[in-house]
Design a protein around this motif. Sequence first.
Motif, short mmCIF file in Angstrom:
data_model
loop_
_atom_site.label_atom_id
_atom_site.label_comp_id
_atom_site.label_asym_id
_atom_site.label_seq_id
_atom_site.Cartn_x
_atom_site.Cartn_y
_atom_site.Cartn_z
N VAL A 70 14.84 5.14 0.81
CA VAL A 70 15.20 3.73 0.76
C VAL A 70 16.13 3.53 -0.43
CG1 VAL A 70 14.38 1.35 0.50
CG2 VAL A 70 12.99 3.03 1.75
N GLY A 71 17.28 2.91 -0.18
CA GLY A 71 18.21 2.60 -1.26
C GLY A 71 18.60 1.14 -1.19
N HIS A 72 19.82 0.85 -1.62
CA HIS A 72 20.29 -0.54 -1.63
C HIS A 72 20.39 -1.13 -0.23
CE1 HIS A 72 24.24 0.80 -0.18
NE2 HIS A 72 24.14 1.78 -1.05
N ASP A 73 20.18 -0.28 0.79
CA ASP A 73 20.25 -0.74 2.19
C ASP A 73 18.93 -1.30 2.70
OD1 ASP A 73 18.88 1.68 2.14
OD2 ASP A 73 19.77 2.41 4.00
N GLY A 74 17.85 -1.25 1.90
CA GLY A 74 16.56 -1.59 2.49
C GLY A 74 15.52 -2.13 1.54
N VAL A 75 14.26 -1.88 1.89
CA VAL A 75 13.12 -2.41 1.14
C VAL A 75 11.96 -1.43 1.27
CG1 VAL A 75 12.39 -3.77 3.17
CG2 VAL A 75 11.55 -4.38 0.89
N PHE A 76 11.17 -1.31 0.21
CA PHE A 76 9.91 -0.59 0.31
C PHE A 76 8.77 -1.56 0.08
CE2 PHE A 76 6.23 0.91 -2.07
CZ PHE A 76 5.62 1.58 -1.02
N GLY A 77 7.76 -1.49 0.96
CA GLY A 77 6.53 -2.23 0.79
C GLY A 77 6.40 -3.48 1.62
N ALA A 78 7.48 -3.88 2.31
CA ALA A 78 7.43 -5.13 3.08
C ALA A 78 6.44 -5.04 4.23
CB ALA A 78 8.82 -5.49 3.58
N SER A 79 6.51 -3.94 4.99
CA SER A 79 5.60 -3.83 6.14
C SER A 79 4.16 -3.75 5.68
CB SER A 79 5.96 -2.60 6.97
OG SER A 79 5.79 -1.40 6.23
N GLN A 80 3.91 -3.07 4.55
CA GLN A 80 2.55 -3.00 4.03
C GLN A 80 2.07 -4.40 3.59
OE1 GLN A 80 5.08 -1.04 3.26
NE2 GLN A 80 4.46 1.10 3.11
N ALA A 81 2.96 -5.17 2.97
CA ALA A 81 2.60 -6.51 2.53
C ALA A 81 2.27 -7.42 3.70
CB ALA A 81 3.74 -7.11 1.70
N LEU A 82 2.99 -7.23 4.81
CA LEU A 82 2.75 -8.07 5.99
C LEU A 82 1.48 -7.66 6.73
CD1 LEU A 82 6.39 -8.31 7.41
CD2 LEU A 82 5.12 -10.06 6.14
N ASP A 83 0.98 -6.46 6.43
CA ASP A 83 -0.21 -5.96 7.14
C ASP A 83 -1.39 -5.90 6.18
OD1 ASP A 83 -1.86 -4.91 9.04
OD2 ASP A 83 -0.93 -2.94 9.10
N ASP A 84 -1.81 -4.68 5.80
CA ASP A 84 -3.01 -4.56 4.97
C ASP A 84 -2.73 -4.11 3.55
OD1 ASP A 84 -2.30 -1.95 5.37
OD2 ASP A 84 -4.09 -1.39 6.49
N LYS A 85 -1.44 -4.00 3.20
CA LYS A 85 -0.99 -3.68 1.82
C LYS A 85 -1.33 -2.26 1.38
CE LYS A 85 -3.14 -7.30 0.21
NZ LYS A 85 -3.67 -8.33 -0.73
N VAL A 86 -1.63 -1.36 2.31
CA VAL A 86 -1.97 0.02 1.96
C VAL A 86 -0.80 0.95 2.28
CG1 VAL A 86 -3.47 1.98 2.52
CG2 VAL A 86 -4.43 -0.31 2.25
N SER A 87 -0.46 1.82 1.33
CA SER A 87 0.58 2.82 1.55
C SER A 87 -0.02 4.07 2.16
CB SER A 87 1.26 3.18 0.22
OG SER A 87 2.20 4.22 0.41
N LEU A 88 0.62 4.62 3.17
CA LEU A 88 0.11 5.83 3.82
C LEU A 88 0.56 7.09 3.10
CD1 LEU A 88 0.63 4.91 7.58
CD2 LEU A 88 -1.44 4.69 6.18
N ASN A 89 1.64 6.99 2.31
CA ASN A 89 2.20 8.17 1.65
C ASN A 89 2.42 7.94 0.16
OD1 ASN A 89 4.09 8.10 4.57
ND2 ASN A 89 2.66 9.78 4.16
N LEU A 90 2.74 9.02 -0.53
CA LEU A 90 3.19 8.93 -1.91
C LEU A 90 4.62 8.40 -1.90
CD1 LEU A 90 2.86 9.65 -4.97
CD2 LEU A 90 3.85 11.89 -4.39
N VAL A 91 4.89 7.43 -2.73
CA VAL A 91 6.24 6.86 -2.81
C VAL A 91 6.69 6.90 -4.26
CG1 VAL A 91 7.66 4.82 -2.40
CG2 VAL A 91 5.79 5.37 -0.83
N THR A 92 7.81 7.57 -4.52
CA THR A 92 8.31 7.73 -5.88
C THR A 92 9.78 7.38 -5.97
OG1 THR A 92 8.99 10.05 -5.62
CG2 THR A 92 6.69 9.66 -6.23
N VAL A 93 10.24 7.22 -7.20
CA VAL A 93 11.66 6.98 -7.46
C VAL A 93 12.35 8.33 -7.59
CG1 VAL A 93 13.36 5.96 -9.01
CG2 VAL A 93 11.18 4.79 -8.60
N GLN A 94 13.26 8.60 -6.67
CA GLN A 94 14.00 9.86 -6.69
C GLN A 94 15.21 9.78 -7.62
OE1 GLN A 94 16.88 12.14 -3.59
NE2 GLN A 94 14.97 11.41 -2.74
#
Length: 241
Positions: A70-94
């Motif tokens: 995900v870069g300037h073209d998108g968003v991280f966490g929106a779908s989780q916020a709209l649902d149950d707020k749980v991340s299925l994977n590790l998410v880091t800043v590359q």
Amino acid sequence: MPHASNFLLGRLVPATLARLGPHLSVVELAAGEVLAEPHQHIRRVYFPHSGIISSIVELSDGSTIETGMVGHDGVFGASQALDDKVSLNLVTVQIPGKASAIGPDRLRVLANELPDFKALLIKYEQFFLSQVQQTAACNAVHDIEARTCKWLARMHDLAGPDLLLTQEFFARMMGVRRTSVTTVAGALQGAGLISYSRGRLHIHDIEQIRKRACECDDAVRANFQRMFADVEADTRIQRCV
């Protein structure tokens, strides 16, 4: 408005962005920063202005592989916020950068109040899912050089030609041995397509990189353009009303 540096926020009509603005803050994304842990609640939703966020699958033997960027073209966490707020994977800043950030509870409330904003978030989630599916197919059937060129092309789209990457990190993202990365990087450097030294990689010829990439590079870019072409048109119409 700085938030419009993000593609999605920048495509919102002014009235919608004005509603969101007071709830957004600009934050720094530090290299290696963990934004979400597997099966844990997310703390923030990020709309990057620059840099790259990586979704990573960790396996029981300690190996990892990146499944989406995900870069300037998108968003991280929106779908989780709209649902149950749980991340299925590790998410880091590359790749470090900046982002507009908002709490997940506040985003959910605003998305329910602003249907054009919610529709845009859902559309991006559909694109990101298609990217993850394409990556899964790519990892299964394409050779390492083609995958590497596809990965570099995507990195170039999001962060430009100059990248800070160690070979160890490169290998972890690709899910391959470091020796494999060394061999491919050496071949690309020998062909004059990249230069690589002490964790600094420069892409000299992105067109040749794209030619050596597998079909997945074109597929991901085409999916994005196809899915968001109507967003461009709708936004232009609404801004003229």
